[in-house]
Design a protein around this motif. Structure first.
Motif, PDB file in Angstrom:
ATOM      1  N   ILE A  37       0.837  -1.208   0.000  1.00 43.46           N
ATOM      2  CA  ILE A  37       0.000   0.000   0.000  1.00 43.46           C
ATOM      3  C   ILE A  37       0.871   1.257   0.000  1.00 43.46           C
ATOM      4  N   LEU A  38       1.935   1.246   0.806  1.00 46.15           N
ATOM      5  CA  LEU A  38       2.836   2.397   0.867  1.00 46.15           C
ATOM      6  C   LEU A  38       3.565   2.618  -0.460  1.00 46.15           C
ATOM      7  N   ALA A  39       3.929   1.522  -1.142  1.00 49.84           N
ATOM      8  CA  ALA A  39       4.594   1.641  -2.444  1.00 49.84           C
ATOM      9  C   ALA A  39       3.665   2.299  -3.459  1.00 49.84           C
ATOM     10  N   LEU A  40       2.415   1.840  -3.495  1.00 46.56           N
ATOM     11  CA  LEU A  40       1.437   2.437  -4.419  1.00 46.56           C
ATOM     12  C   LEU A  40       1.157   3.891  -4.060  1.00 46.56           C
ATOM     13  N   PHE A  41       1.093   4.173  -2.759  1.00 46.42           N
ATOM     14  CA  PHE A  41       0.848   5.544  -2.315  1.00 46.42           C
ATOM     15  C   PHE A  41       2.015   6.456  -2.699  1.00 46.42           C
ATOM     16  N   SER A  42       3.248   5.931  -2.613  1.00 47.03           N
ATOM     17  CA  SER A  42       4.426   6.721  -2.993  1.00 47.03           C
ATOM     18  C   SER A  42       4.393   7.072  -4.471  1.00 47.03           C
ATOM     19  N   VAL A  43       4.027   6.093  -5.298  1.00 44.93           N
ATOM     20  CA  VAL A  43       3.910   6.346  -6.740  1.00 44.93           C
ATOM     21  C   VAL A  43       2.824   7.379  -7.011  1.00 44.93           C
ATOM     22  N   TYR A  44       1.719   7.294  -6.253  1.00 43.78           N
ATOM     23  CA  TYR A  44       0.626   8.256  -6.415  1.00 43.78           C
ATOM     24  C   TYR A  44       1.084   9.667  -6.022  1.00 43.78           C
ATOM     25  N   LEU A  45       1.833   9.782  -4.926  1.00 44.66           N
ATOM     26  CA  LEU A  45       2.338  11.086  -4.494  1.00 44.66           C
ATOM     27  C   LEU A  45       3.256  11.694  -5.551  1.00 44.66           C
ATOM     28  N   LEU A  77      13.681   6.398  -0.734  1.00 44.61           N
ATOM     29  CA  LEU A  77      14.531   5.998   0.400  1.00 44.61           C
ATOM     30  C   LEU A  77      13.699   5.877   1.678  1.00 44.61           C
ATOM     31  N   GLY A  78      12.795   6.833   1.869  1.00 45.27           N
ATOM     32  CA  GLY A  78      11.917   6.782   3.034  1.00 45.27           C
ATOM     33  C   GLY A  78      11.023   5.554   3.010  1.00 45.27           C
ATOM     34  N   LEU A  79      10.522   5.213   1.824  1.00 43.24           N
ATOM     35  CA  LEU A  79       9.694   4.018   1.660  1.00 43.24           C
ATOM     36  C   LEU A  79      10.466   2.768   2.062  1.00 43.24           C
ATOM     37  N   PHE A  80      11.727   2.682   1.624  1.00 42.01           N
ATOM     38  CA  PHE A  80      12.563   1.523   1.936  1.00 42.01           C
ATOM     39  C   PHE A  80      12.776   1.387   3.451  1.00 42.01           C
ATOM     40  N   VAL A  81      13.126   2.497   4.103  1.00 44.94           N
ATOM     41  CA  VAL A  81      13.401   2.472   5.544  1.00 44.94           C
ATOM     42  C   VAL A  81      12.137   2.123   6.332  1.00 44.94           C
ATOM     43  N   ILE A  82      11.022   2.734   5.970  1.00 45.76           N
ATOM     44  CA  ILE A  82       9.758   2.478   6.681  1.00 45.76           C
ATOM     45  C   ILE A  82       9.329   1.030   6.532  1.00 45.76           C
ATOM     46  N   CYS A  83       9.444   0.486   5.319  1.00 50.45           N
ATOM     47  CA  CYS A  83       9.042  -0.905   5.075  1.00 50.45           C
ATOM     48  C   CYS A  83       9.914  -1.889   5.843  1.00 50.45           C
ATOM     49  N   ILE A  84      11.218  -1.614   5.913  1.00 49.82           N
ATOM     50  CA  ILE A  84      12.114  -2.459   6.706  1.00 49.82           C
ATOM     51  C   ILE A  84      11.704  -2.422   8.178  1.00 49.82           C
ATOM     52  N   GLY A  85      11.431  -1.224   8.681  1.00 47.74           N
ATOM     53  CA  GLY A  85      11.022  -1.080  10.071  1.00 47.74           C
ATOM     54  C   GLY A  85       9.714  -1.801  10.370  1.00 47.74           C
ATOM     55  N   ILE A  86       8.745  -1.663   9.480  1.00 50.06           N
ATOM     56  CA  ILE A  86       7.452  -2.330   9.660  1.00 50.06           C
ATOM     57  C   ILE A  86       7.619  -3.846   9.636  1.00 50.06           C
ATOM     58  N   GLY A  87       8.419  -4.342   8.687  1.00 51.79           N
ATOM     59  CA  GLY A  87       8.653  -5.782   8.584  1.00 51.79           C
ATOM     60  C   GLY A  87       9.283  -6.347   9.837  1.00 51.79           C
ATOM     61  N   MET A  88      10.282  -5.644  10.387  1.00 50.92           N
ATOM     62  CA  MET A  88      10.952  -6.111  11.599  1.00 50.92           C
ATOM     63  C   MET A  88      10.014  -6.060  12.803  1.00 50.92           C
ATOM     64  N   TYR A  89       9.220  -5.000  12.890  1.00 48.19           N
ATOM     65  CA  TYR A  89       8.304  -4.865  14.027  1.00 48.19           C
ATOM     66  C   TYR A  89       7.291  -6.005  14.056  1.00 48.19           C
ATOM     67  N   PHE A  90       6.640  -6.262  12.931  1.00 55.19           N
ATOM     68  CA  PHE A  90       5.612  -7.302  12.892  1.00 55.19           C
ATOM     69  C   PHE A  90       6.214  -8.700  13.054  1.00 55.19           C
ATOM     70  N   ALA A  91       7.419  -8.903  12.517  1.00 54.01           N
ATOM     71  CA  ALA A  91       8.071 -10.209  12.669  1.00 54.01           C
ATOM     72  C   ALA A  91       8.390 -10.476  14.141  1.00 54.01           C
ATOM     73  N   MET A  92       8.914  -9.469  14.833  1.00 51.34           N
ATOM     74  CA  MET A  92       9.222  -9.633  16.256  1.00 51.34           C
ATOM     75  C   MET A  92       7.947  -9.819  17.076  1.00 51.34           C
ATOM     76  N   ARG A  93       6.899  -9.097  16.689  1.00 49.42           N
ATOM     77  CA  ARG A  93       5.624  -9.249  17.397  1.00 49.42           C
ATOM     78  C   ARG A  93       5.069 -10.660  17.232  1.00 49.42           C
ATOM     79  N   ASN A  94       5.121 -11.187  16.004  1.00 51.38           N
ATOM     80  CA  ASN A  94       4.636 -12.547  15.758  1.00 51.38           C
ATOM     81  C   ASN A  94       5.449 -13.581  16.529  1.00 51.38           C
ATOM     82  N   ALA A  95       6.774 -13.365  16.569  1.00 47.50           N
ATOM     83  CA  ALA A  95       7.641 -14.301  17.291  1.00 47.50           C
ATOM     84  C   ALA A  95       7.308 -14.309  18.780  1.00 47.50           C
TER      85      ALA A  95
END
Length: 207
Positions: A37-45, A77-95
Protein backbone atom coordinates in the motif's frame (compact mmCIF):
# COMPACT_ATOMS: atom_id res chain seq x y z
CA UNK A 1 6.78 -54.02 9.84
CA UNK A 2 5.61 -52.02 12.88
CA UNK A 3 9.21 -51.38 13.90
CA UNK A 4 9.99 -50.10 10.41
CA UNK A 5 7.00 -47.72 10.55
CA UNK A 6 8.07 -46.48 13.99
CA UNK A 7 11.57 -45.75 12.68
CA UNK A 8 10.08 -43.91 9.70
CA UNK A 9 7.86 -41.84 11.98
CA UNK A 10 10.85 -41.01 14.20
CA UNK A 11 12.88 -39.87 11.18
CA UNK A 12 10.01 -37.69 9.93
CA UNK A 13 9.64 -36.16 13.38
CA UNK A 14 13.36 -35.39 13.51
CA UNK A 15 13.22 -33.80 10.07
CA UNK A 16 10.24 -31.71 11.15
CA UNK A 17 12.09 -30.54 14.28
CA UNK A 18 15.18 -29.66 12.22
CA UNK A 19 13.01 -27.74 9.77
CA UNK A 20 11.43 -25.76 12.62
CA UNK A 21 14.87 -25.00 14.05
CA UNK A 22 16.36 -23.77 10.77
CA UNK A 23 13.40 -21.71 9.50
CA UNK A 24 12.16 -18.35 10.73
CA UNK A 25 8.39 -18.59 10.34
CA UNK A 26 7.32 -15.40 12.10
CA UNK A 27 7.37 -13.13 9.05
CA UNK A 28 4.20 -11.08 8.78
CA UNK A 29 1.73 -10.96 5.92
CA UNK A 30 0.38 -7.70 7.34
CA UNK A 31 3.76 -6.04 6.86
CA UNK A 32 3.70 -7.13 3.20
CA UNK A 33 0.23 -5.66 2.73
CA UNK A 34 1.26 -2.36 4.36
CA UNK A 35 4.48 -2.22 2.29
CA UNK A 36 2.48 -2.73 -0.90
CA UNK A 37 0.00 0.00 0.00
CA UNK A 38 2.84 2.40 0.87
CA UNK A 39 4.59 1.64 -2.44
CA UNK A 40 1.44 2.44 -4.42
CA UNK A 41 0.85 5.54 -2.32
CA UNK A 42 4.43 6.72 -2.99
CA UNK A 43 3.91 6.35 -6.74
CA UNK A 44 0.63 8.26 -6.41
CA UNK A 45 2.34 11.09 -4.49
CA UNK A 46 5.03 11.33 -7.16
CA UNK A 47 2.32 11.48 -9.82
CA UNK A 48 0.51 14.26 -7.95
CA UNK A 49 3.71 16.25 -7.61
CA UNK A 50 5.07 15.81 -11.13
CA UNK A 51 1.90 15.21 -13.16
CA UNK A 52 3.61 12.23 -14.81
CA UNK A 53 1.57 9.03 -14.65
CA UNK A 54 3.38 5.69 -14.19
CA UNK A 55 1.39 4.28 -17.13
CA UNK A 56 3.04 6.76 -19.51
CA UNK A 57 6.04 5.71 -21.59
CA UNK A 58 9.45 6.60 -20.12
CA UNK A 59 7.74 7.87 -16.96
CA UNK A 60 10.69 7.09 -14.70
CA UNK A 61 13.21 8.99 -16.79
CA UNK A 62 10.86 11.98 -17.17
CA UNK A 63 10.22 12.06 -13.43
CA UNK A 64 13.94 11.90 -12.71
CA UNK A 65 14.63 14.79 -15.10
CA UNK A 66 11.93 16.91 -13.44
CA UNK A 67 12.49 19.55 -10.76
CA UNK A 68 11.18 17.06 -8.15
CA UNK A 69 14.20 14.77 -8.41
CA UNK A 70 15.26 15.26 -4.77
CA UNK A 71 11.73 14.61 -3.49
CA UNK A 72 11.46 11.42 -5.54
CA UNK A 73 14.77 10.15 -4.17
CA UNK A 74 13.80 10.96 -0.57
CA UNK A 75 10.36 9.37 -1.05
CA UNK A 76 11.85 6.09 -2.31
CA UNK A 77 14.53 6.00 0.40
CA UNK A 78 11.92 6.78 3.03
CA UNK A 79 9.69 4.02 1.66
CA UNK A 80 12.56 1.52 1.94
CA UNK A 81 13.40 2.47 5.54
CA UNK A 82 9.76 2.48 6.68
CA UNK A 83 9.04 -0.91 5.08
CA UNK A 84 12.11 -2.46 6.71
CA UNK A 85 11.02 -1.08 10.07
CA UNK A 86 7.45 -2.33 9.66
CA UNK A 87 8.65 -5.78 8.58
CA UNK A 88 10.95 -6.11 11.60
CA UNK A 89 8.30 -4.87 14.03
CA UNK A 90 5.61 -7.30 12.89
CA UNK A 91 8.07 -10.21 12.67
CA UNK A 92 9.22 -9.63 16.26
CA UNK A 93 5.62 -9.25 17.40
CA UNK A 94 4.64 -12.55 15.76
CA UNK A 95 7.64 -14.30 17.29
CA UNK A 96 6.77 -13.05 20.78
CA UNK A 97 3.12 -14.06 20.39
CA UNK A 98 4.14 -17.59 19.39
CA UNK A 99 6.60 -17.84 22.29
CA UNK A 100 9.66 -18.00 20.03
CA UNK A 101 12.81 -15.85 20.14
CA UNK A 102 12.61 -12.87 17.78
CA UNK A 103 16.33 -12.95 16.97
CA UNK A 104 17.43 -16.57 16.72
CA UNK A 105 19.92 -18.27 14.40
CA UNK A 106 17.29 -18.79 11.69
CA UNK A 107 16.33 -15.09 11.76
CA UNK A 108 19.98 -14.06 11.37
CA UNK A 109 20.48 -16.37 8.39
CA UNK A 110 17.26 -15.10 6.84
CA UNK A 111 18.36 -11.48 7.22
CA UNK A 112 21.82 -12.09 5.75
CA UNK A 113 20.43 -14.11 2.83
CA UNK A 114 17.98 -11.35 1.97
CA UNK A 115 20.22 -8.36 2.72
CA UNK A 116 23.18 -9.28 0.49
CA UNK A 117 21.26 -9.30 -2.86
CA UNK A 118 19.06 -6.35 -1.83
CA UNK A 119 22.00 -4.15 -0.78
CA UNK A 120 23.96 -5.16 -3.88
CA UNK A 121 20.94 -4.31 -6.04
CA UNK A 122 20.52 -0.96 -4.29
CA UNK A 123 24.17 -0.02 -4.85
CA UNK A 124 24.01 -1.21 -8.46
CA UNK A 125 20.86 0.85 -9.06
CA UNK A 126 22.52 3.91 -7.57
CA UNK A 127 25.52 3.48 -9.87
CA UNK A 128 23.23 3.10 -12.88
CA UNK A 129 21.40 6.32 -11.98
CA UNK A 130 24.72 8.08 -11.50
CA UNK A 131 25.67 7.04 -15.05
CA UNK A 132 22.37 8.37 -16.37
CA UNK A 133 20.83 4.92 -16.90
CA UNK A 134 17.74 5.71 -14.85
CA UNK A 135 15.31 3.47 -16.73
CA UNK A 136 17.32 0.33 -15.91
CA UNK A 137 17.06 0.98 -12.16
CA UNK A 138 13.44 -0.25 -12.02
CA UNK A 139 14.05 -3.76 -13.43
CA UNK A 140 17.31 -4.06 -11.49
CA UNK A 141 15.58 -3.47 -8.15
CA UNK A 142 12.88 -6.00 -9.03
CA UNK A 143 15.43 -8.62 -10.10
CA UNK A 144 17.74 -8.25 -7.09
CA UNK A 145 14.84 -8.16 -4.64
CA UNK A 146 13.43 -11.29 -6.26
CA UNK A 147 16.80 -13.03 -5.98
CA UNK A 148 17.01 -11.95 -2.34
CA UNK A 149 13.60 -13.46 -1.58
CA UNK A 150 14.51 -16.64 -3.45
CA UNK A 151 17.76 -16.91 -1.51
CA UNK A 152 16.06 -16.18 1.84
CA UNK A 153 13.22 -18.65 1.22
CA UNK A 154 15.49 -21.47 2.44
CA UNK A 155 15.17 -20.06 5.95
CA UNK A 156 11.50 -19.05 6.08
CA UNK A 157 8.05 -19.84 4.65
CA UNK A 158 7.88 -21.70 1.33
CA UNK A 159 5.52 -19.01 -0.02
CA UNK A 160 8.47 -16.58 -0.11
CA UNK A 161 10.10 -18.69 -2.85
CA UNK A 162 7.09 -18.20 -5.09
CA UNK A 163 7.10 -14.45 -4.46
CA UNK A 164 10.80 -14.30 -5.31
CA UNK A 165 10.16 -15.99 -8.65
CA UNK A 166 7.30 -13.55 -9.34
CA UNK A 167 9.61 -10.58 -8.72
CA UNK A 168 12.33 -12.04 -10.95
CA UNK A 169 9.77 -12.50 -13.75
CA UNK A 170 8.56 -8.92 -13.26
CA UNK A 171 12.16 -7.70 -13.41
CA UNK A 172 12.69 -9.46 -16.73
CA UNK A 173 9.37 -8.08 -17.98
CA UNK A 174 10.39 -4.56 -16.94
CA UNK A 175 13.65 -5.02 -18.84
CA UNK A 176 11.80 -6.04 -22.00
CA UNK A 177 9.28 -3.20 -21.65
CA UNK A 178 11.88 -0.74 -20.42
CA UNK A 179 9.77 2.35 -21.15
CA UNK A 180 7.12 1.08 -18.72
CA UNK A 181 9.52 0.09 -15.95
CA UNK A 182 7.88 2.33 -13.33
CA UNK A 183 4.46 0.80 -13.97
CA UNK A 184 5.82 -2.74 -13.60
CA UNK A 185 7.80 -1.65 -10.53
CA UNK A 186 4.57 -0.39 -8.96
CA UNK A 187 2.81 -3.66 -9.81
CA UNK A 188 5.63 -5.61 -8.18
CA UNK A 189 6.38 -3.67 -5.01
CA UNK A 190 2.76 -2.58 -4.70
CA UNK A 191 0.28 -5.16 -5.94
CA UNK A 192 2.47 -8.28 -5.58
CA UNK A 193 3.34 -7.34 -1.98
CA UNK A 194 -0.34 -6.89 -1.15
CA UNK A 195 -1.36 -10.22 -2.72
CA UNK A 196 1.41 -12.32 -1.15
CA UNK A 197 0.98 -10.53 2.18
CA UNK A 198 -2.70 -11.41 2.17
CA UNK A 199 -1.94 -15.06 1.31
CA UNK A 200 0.60 -15.34 4.14
CA UNK A 201 -1.74 -13.63 6.59
CA UNK A 202 -4.66 -15.95 5.74
CA UNK A 203 -2.59 -19.15 5.74
CA UNK A 204 -0.22 -18.53 8.66
CA UNK A 205 -1.33 -15.61 10.85
CA UNK A 206 -5.09 -15.44 11.05
CA UNK A 207 -6.38 -17.15 14.16
Amino acid sequence: MEKHEEQLAAIQEMRSMMDQATRFKSISGLSGIIAGILALFSVYLIYQLTGISPVEAEALERIWRSSSQVFVLLALLGLFVICIGIGMYFAMRNARQSGKPAWDHAAKRLLVSLAIPVIAGGIFSGLLIQQGLVAIAAPVTLLFYGMGLLNASKYTLDAVRTVGIVFICLGLLATYFLAYGLLIWALGFGLAHIVYGFIIYVNYERA
